[in-house]
Design a protein around this motif. Structure first.
Motif, PDB file in Angstrom:
ATOM      1  N   GLU B 213       0.905  -1.031   0.005  1.00 47.73           N
ATOM      2  CA  GLU B 213      -0.087  -0.100   0.057  1.00 47.73           C
ATOM      3  C   GLU B 213       0.962   1.133   0.118  1.00 47.73           C
ATOM      4  OE1 GLU B 213      -2.159  -0.893   3.637  1.00 47.73           O
ATOM      5  OE2 GLU B 213      -0.973   0.343   4.697  1.00 47.73           O
ATOM      6  N   ILE B 234      -1.134  -3.080  -5.221  1.00 48.14           N
ATOM      7  CA  ILE B 234      -0.820  -2.030  -4.254  1.00 48.14           C
ATOM      8  C   ILE B 234      -2.087  -1.300  -4.209  1.00 48.14           C
ATOM      9  CG2 ILE B 234       0.556   0.267  -4.004  1.00 48.14           C
ATOM     10  CD1 ILE B 234       2.513  -2.150  -4.026  1.00 48.14           C
ATOM     11  N   ALA B 235      -2.411  -1.185  -2.657  1.00 45.94           N
ATOM     12  CA  ALA B 235      -3.722  -0.372  -2.506  1.00 45.94           C
ATOM     13  C   ALA B 235      -3.123   1.054  -2.249  1.00 45.94           C
ATOM     14  CB  ALA B 235      -4.259  -0.687  -1.148  1.00 45.94           C
ATOM     15  N   GLY B 236      -4.287   2.050  -2.781  1.00 56.78           N
ATOM     16  CA  GLY B 236      -4.105   3.541  -2.540  1.00 56.78           C
ATOM     17  C   GLY B 236      -3.810   4.184  -3.623  1.00 56.78           C
TER      18      GLY B 236
END
Lengths: 361, 292
Positions: B213, B234-236
């Protein structure tokens, strides 16, 4: 939470780091009794909780004759949308050289990282990009209460030795004040010695209590309200409200909204244990933002009780559409309760997000 | 296996608290199901002599170590006491310490990890869900029902997002060797690189899903450190700068650690990055087609 400049400077002063003579004023009239203590020319600095205030007109030069008038002008301004309620009136220093000193948390080494450069007066990001060799770095074992002299020698290089104690004092501040960042930029030499011309301290939000800070000024009013209920909340500017459990899943939900061409209105992580009353509060909070047209609820977890969540959503009784993705125990009962009241419950996060984007398109 | 297996005896600190008690129950239910040892001892200062779900509680870690063979611990104490708990365990000789506790001040975390390192202990977390090796061992709070044994390792900075990924993998028939949440704080003990090193030596693990993230660059460091085939998420991507996205460590600061540049660096290193969680199983299959 970022301390204001005068608060950070008071911390420095208490630790024995010299700061320029200065006074905090809350109205232009309050300047008058301090005029003799400031010298002929001085600086007026707006104490607002935003970065880049200098470029936004928040720092003005003044002198004995014009001081009160300039202060009144600054008080009448808005800096990046914020009113000026406090001004730091500060002696103008006779600067010989500017240095940069900072201490941050280094995620890779899991230790405090101390940066020092003699090439001050320039944005540190620019120096880091164009002349990385000019920036001296050391990482310190956080179990040490003081920096060993060799580390300070490595940092200072050919700069004046009187900077050494400043580095160690800032390190102690970093450790003792639960700082995530302690920065002096610029640290300046003058004919009267070394001074911290500016100071920035960010205190760890998870340590505000033990640092005696009761209100987190870094949060908006709605964010503070959310925090009281144990939610993590961030305001954004779209039309799709989002409620999730867990920071990663909630972030992934926002990303999916962007992926399908929509805009999220917020990030809200209800945290662990999504009981009916917590869910109800979360739904109400998100629905209270005027721009929110539809709310996506995305909850996943082995121990989340779907019937409880459904009851919370129904009890909130909001006017906006709510689209729900629930995975956990008692799924069938949760679905039945929601569909009875006309709420949509879909299988996957892709489906709920797609639906929400369609509604707002 | 990495960090532990059926034969690992687990100690729980904060055993008599609400969280500790609840999760001792779940961890031991899982141990029973797979024929493992599970939680063998609890520690809560002042509550020595009590029992939680039949597990004896001691006043100190050293006392518990005298009576039991303990290989790992799971911590459920409040944030203010977590650094002390980590250091007590490291000092007593426990080598794998899982810290579930969230909201630990970073200064405490740095000190506890520095001390644990000196004592030769590995800290997982804080602010993490722990780990689960399907069919072997559960140390932490992951919902065991979603998992299936197999050859894919999962490393994540998140909790529920990890479960989402595991759920997708299991539904697609892709089993997991070990799933580990390394924590959402800016400073964590075991990083992607540390876990990847263990996966590299684990015969059960053939590929890894790396769930990252925004914030920092531990994902890129990890990806560069291993030869294992990796798929990442990948978060965000939509996270605004300078805002903490729930996790203390999920913040884009000074223009660094944003998702887009993280993804670009991973891709440049040859790591395929999924743009949605639901794409991960197919990308893992691709990986196996390419390497097996």
């Amino acid at each position: 939470m970022k301390l204001r400049e005068y608060e950070a400077k008071n911390v420095l002063k208490a630790a024995g780091i010299p700061i320029p003579a200065g006074f905090l004023i809350r109205s232009a009239d309050e300047l008058t009794p301090h005029l003799t203590g400031l010298g002929d020319a001085f600086v007026l600095k707006a104490q607002v909780d935003v970065g880049g205030r200098g470029k936004a007109g928040g720092i003005l030069m003044a002198d004995k004759a014009t001081g009160t008038k300039v202060a009144a002008e600054l008080f009448a301004k808005e800096i990046k949308g914020l009113p000026v309620k406090e001004i730091l009136a500060e002696q103008k220093l006779d600067i010989r050289h500017e240095y940069y000193l900072s201490i941050t948390v280094d995620r890779s080494s899991k230790q405090p990282l101390i940066l020092f450069t003699e090439a001050g007066g320039v944005e540190i990001e620019i120096t880091a990009r164009e002349h990385p060799e000019l920036i001296k770095k050391v990482v310190a074992n956080p179990l040490m209460k003081d920096l060993p002299p060799f580390m300070i020698r490595e940092l200072i290089g050919t700069a004046p030795k009187e900077i050494g104690p400043v580095i160690n004092r800032l390190y102690k501040i970093f450790i003792e004040k639960d700082a995530l960042l302690a920065e002096i930029n610029p640290l300046v030499t003058t004919p009267n010695g070394v001074f911290a011309a500016d100071a920035k301290i960010i205190v760890d939000d998870n340590a505000l209590g033990r640092q005696g800070i009761t209100v987190n000024r870094g949060l908006s009013e709605r964010e503070r309200e959310a925090e009281k209920h144990g939610f993590s909340y961030v305001e954004l500017d779209g039309a799709i409200g989002v409620i999730g459990n867990g920071a990663g899943l909630t972030m992934a939900t926002l990303d999916l909204i962007e992926f399908y061409g929509g805009n999220a209105a917020n990030f809200l992580d209800v945290g662990g244990g999504a009981e009916a009353d917590r869910v109800e509060k979360a739904v109400r909070l998100v629905a209270s933002v005027p721009a929110v047209k539809v709310i996506v609820v995305n909850l996943l977890g082995g121990i989340t009780k779907c019937d409880e969540v459904a009851k919370g959503i129904i009890a909130a009784g909001i006017s906006q559409k709510v689209i729900v993705r629930l995975a956990g125990t008692n799924e069938a009962e949760g679905r039945r309760l929601l569909s009875e009241k006309g709420y949509e419950m879909l299988e996957t996060m892709d489906l709920v997000v797609k639906k929400a984007v369609e509604v707002t398109a | 296996m990495i960090y532990g297996d059926k034969n690992t005896g687990i100690l729980v600190q904060g055993a008599t608290g609400r969280q500790g008690e609840f999760h001792i129950g779940l961890m031991n239910a899982y141990a029973k199901q797979v024929g493992g040892r599970g939680v063998v001892a609890g520690v809560t200062p002042g509550k020595g002599g009590q029992q939680v779900h039949g597990v004896p509680v001691y006043n100190t870690v050293k006392e518990a170590m005298k009576h039991h063979d303990i290989g790992a611990s799971v911590i459920f104490v409040p944030a203010g006491a977590a650094a002390d708990a980590i250091m007590e365990e490291a000092n007593a000789g426990i080598t794998t310490i899982v810290c579930i506790t969230e909201h630990m001040p970073v200064q405490d975390t740095m000190k506890a990890i520095a001390y644990a390192r000196m004592e030769g202990a590995s800290v997982i977390g804080p602010n993490c869900p722990g780990l689960l090796s399907p069919g072997e061992v559960k140390m932490g709070i992951m919902p065991a029902g979603l998992f299936m044994r197999g050859n894919v390792g999962v490393i994540s900075r998140s909790g529920t997002l990890t479960y989402e990924v595991v759920d997708e993998l299991t539904r697609a028939g892709i089993g997991q060797s070990t799933v580990i949440g390394i924590g959402g704080d800016p400073v964590i003990g075991q990083t992607f690189a540390d876990v990847l090193e263990r996966f590299g030596k684990d015969p059960e693990t053939k590929a890894v899903v790396l769930v990252g993230e925004v914030g920092g660059n531990l994902e890129e460091e990890g990806a560069k450190s291993t030869n294992l085939p990796i798929v990442s998420y990948i978060a965000g991507v939509s996270a605004p700068p300078d805002k903490r996205m729930g996790h203390a460590g999920a913040i884009v600061e000074g223009g660094e650690g944003d998702a887009k540049s993280k993804i670009a660096r991973l891709k440049k290193h040859g790591v395929p990055v999924a743009s949605r969680v639901s794409e991960i199983p197919e990308m893992v299959r691709e990986l196996f087609r390419g390497t097996c």
